[in-house]
Design an enzyme around this catalytic site. Structure first.
Site, PDB file in Angstrom:
ATOM      1  N   ASN A 117      61.412  83.197 -32.516  1.00 32.40           N
ATOM      2  CA  ASN A 117      60.471  82.265 -31.892  1.00 32.40           C
ATOM      3  C   ASN A 117      60.853  80.851 -32.339  1.00 32.40           C
ATOM      4  O   ASN A 117      60.603  80.467 -33.476  1.00 32.40           O
ATOM      5  CB  ASN A 117      59.047  82.626 -32.349  1.00 32.40           C
ATOM      6  N   TRP A 118      61.448  80.106 -31.438  1.00 31.65           N
ATOM      7  CA  TRP A 118      61.947  78.771 -31.802  1.00 31.65           C
ATOM      8  C   TRP A 118      60.858  77.703 -31.818  1.00 31.65           C
ATOM      9  O   TRP A 118      61.117  76.563 -32.163  1.00 31.65           O
ATOM     10  CB  TRP A 118      63.082  78.360 -30.859  1.00 31.65           C
ATOM     11  N   LYS A 119      59.666  78.035 -31.388  1.00 30.46           N
ATOM     12  CA  LYS A 119      58.565  77.057 -31.369  1.00 30.46           C
ATOM     13  C   LYS A 119      59.044  75.747 -30.716  1.00 30.46           C
ATOM     14  O   LYS A 119      59.797  75.797 -29.752  1.00 30.46           O
ATOM     15  CB  LYS A 119      58.027  76.841 -32.787  1.00 30.46           C
ATOM     16  N   GLY A 132      55.014  80.522 -41.592  1.00 31.23           N
ATOM     17  CA  GLY A 132      55.545  79.217 -41.981  1.00 31.23           C
ATOM     18  C   GLY A 132      55.146  78.782 -43.385  1.00 31.23           C
ATOM     19  O   GLY A 132      55.327  77.631 -43.759  1.00 31.23           O
ATOM     20  N   SER A 154      57.049  84.457 -42.170  1.00 28.38           N
ATOM     21  CA  SER A 154      57.993  84.189 -43.257  1.00 28.38           C
ATOM     22  C   SER A 154      59.037  85.282 -43.461  1.00 28.38           C
ATOM     23  O   SER A 154      59.431  85.575 -44.585  1.00 28.38           O
ATOM     24  CB  SER A 154      57.237  83.899 -44.562  1.00 28.38           C
ATOM     25  N   GLU A 175      49.367  80.167 -33.362  1.00 27.36           N
ATOM     26  CA  GLU A 175      49.336  78.710 -33.127  1.00 27.36           C
ATOM     27  C   GLU A 175      48.670  78.396 -31.788  1.00 27.36           C
ATOM     28  O   GLU A 175      48.009  77.368 -31.636  1.00 27.36           O
ATOM     29  CB  GLU A 175      50.769  78.140 -33.212  1.00 27.36           C
ATOM     30  N   GLY A 178      60.249  83.053 -37.042  1.00 27.75           N
ATOM     31  CA  GLY A 178      60.171  81.641 -36.678  1.00 27.75           C
ATOM     32  C   GLY A 178      61.289  80.865 -37.361  1.00 27.75           C
ATOM     33  O   GLY A 178      62.439  80.872 -36.921  1.00 27.75           O
ATOM     34  N   GLY A 179      60.965  80.221 -38.484  1.00 25.67           N
ATOM     35  CA  GLY A 179      61.898  79.329 -39.182  1.00 25.67           C
ATOM     36  C   GLY A 179      63.295  79.911 -39.371  1.00 25.67           C
ATOM     37  O   GLY A 179      64.294  79.229 -39.128  1.00 25.67           O
ATOM     38  N   HIS A 214      49.993  84.019 -29.706  1.00 28.39           N
ATOM     39  CA  HIS A 214      50.495  83.571 -31.012  1.00 28.39           C
ATOM     40  C   HIS A 214      49.380  82.811 -31.733  1.00 28.39           C
ATOM     41  O   HIS A 214      48.593  82.097 -31.093  1.00 28.39           O
ATOM     42  CB  HIS A 214      51.720  82.677 -30.813  1.00 28.39           C
ATOM     43  N   GLU A 251      51.133  89.438 -37.080  1.00 30.45           N
ATOM     44  CA  GLU A 251      51.497  88.221 -37.788  1.00 30.45           C
ATOM     45  C   GLU A 251      50.297  87.694 -38.574  1.00 30.45           C
ATOM     46  O   GLU A 251      49.462  86.957 -38.021  1.00 30.45           O
ATOM     47  CB  GLU A 251      51.945  87.147 -36.796  1.00 30.45           C
TER      48      GLU A 251
HETATM   49  P1  PGA Z   1      57.769  82.015 -39.499  1.00 31.62           P
HETATM   50  O1  PGA Z   1      57.039  82.089 -38.080  1.00 31.62           O
HETATM   51  O2  PGA Z   1      58.833  83.084 -39.524  1.00 31.62           O
HETATM   52  O3  PGA Z   1      58.350  80.625 -39.580  1.00 31.62           O
HETATM   53  O4  PGA Z   1      56.725  82.260 -40.552  1.00 31.62           O
HETATM   54  C1  PGA Z   1      56.749  83.313 -37.469  1.00 31.62           C
HETATM   55  C2  PGA Z   1      56.013  83.093 -36.157  1.00 31.62           C
HETATM   56  O5  PGA Z   1      55.215  82.161 -36.076  1.00 31.62           O
HETATM   57  O6  PGA Z   1      56.208  83.827 -35.168  1.00 31.62           O
END
Ligand code: PGA
Length: 246
Positions: free
Chosen positions: A8-10, A169, A206, A96, A227-228, A94, A163
């Site tokens: 997930n590149w956000k 994050g 994470s 967010e 994500g990251g 998600h 999640e």
């Molecule tokens: P993260 O994000 O790996 O940076 O914690 C995961 C996500 O939001 O899908």
């Protein structure tokens, strides 16, 4: 179950970094026999993904979508747009989107229904906040998200991602056992409500090259939403190659 690793590149990357990433990914096509790999870039890069990944089995899609096909919804993107760019999947619900953009369970349900109607597989995200975990509400919250989010939809074309919000994050990964306990809960809820369904449940929050092996050693963890650590090819590759050293 074939593991699924989804990046997930956000709201990160640009055309050039995306392009280099895809070139590197294309050199790893042999890996697709053992795992599914998917990427979720910002919308404007979907054309590049279509161009580079067409004819391969790499999966890609969007991080959100509107449930309607068209209309006066300034700023929104429809399932028909995603189809035009060859998207196979879409991340929905998600945390967010739920927290920052105030998406409700009902809206997420409409999106899941619409994605399936258009042949796009939703990756439906569920998870509790730190406060909810600390007040022993984890299973109640996840049960509500599953019940409302999956109302009147099919389990045929569906992936679920657990999640925990406190792990996204933050560098605070759930322990493999903590994650697995919730995966077991999700799978048993699915078995009760969608008998015969075979839904993969990915873990997200994470995930990094150094914790993926422990997570994947758990029986009910079928992959990861990253994500990251999906932003550089090097770390993403170490994750989907988690068993390389095993
Ligand atoms: P993260 O994000 O790996 O940076 O914690 C995961 C996500 O939001 O899908």
């Amino acid at each position: 179950m074939k593991p699924f690793f989804a990046g997930n590149w956000k709201m990160y990357q640009d055309i050039q970094t995306s392009s280099f990433f895809l070139e590197a990914l294309l050199r790893r096509q042999e890996k697709l026999q053992t795992v599914d790999i998917g990427l979720f870039p910002p919308y404007p890069f979907l054309g590049l993904f279509q161009q580079k990944l067409k004819g391969t089995s790499f999966l890609y899609g969007a991080q959100n979508m509107h449930w309607e096909e068209k209309g006066a919804f300034t700023g929104e993107v429809s399932p028909l747009h995603l189809k035009e760019f060859g998207a196979t999947h879409v991340i929905l619900g998600h945390s967010e989107r739920r927290q920052i953009f105030k998406e409700t369970d009902e809206e997420i349900n409409r999106k899941i229904f619409s994605a399936q109607q258009h042949g796009i597989c939703p990756i439906f995200c569920v998870g509790e906040t730190l406060q909810e975990r600390e007040s022993q509400q984890t299973k109640t919250v996840i049960e509500r998200q599953l019940r409302l989010g999956l109302k009147n939809v099919s389990a045929e074309m569906l992936e679920i991602a657990y999640e925990p919000v406190w792990a996204i994050g933050t560098g605070k990964v759930a322990t493999p056992e903590q994650a697995n306990e919730i995966h077991v809960f999700i799978k048993s809820w699915m078995a009760d409500h969608f008998p015969k369904s075979q839904v993969r449940v990915l873990y997200g929050g994470s995930v990094k090259p150094d914790n993926i092996a422990g997570l994947m050693a758990q029986k009910e963890i079928n992959g990861a939403l990253i994500g990251g650590a999906s932003l550089t090819f090097d770390s993403f590759e170490k994750i989907f190659d988690y068993s390389a050293k095993a």
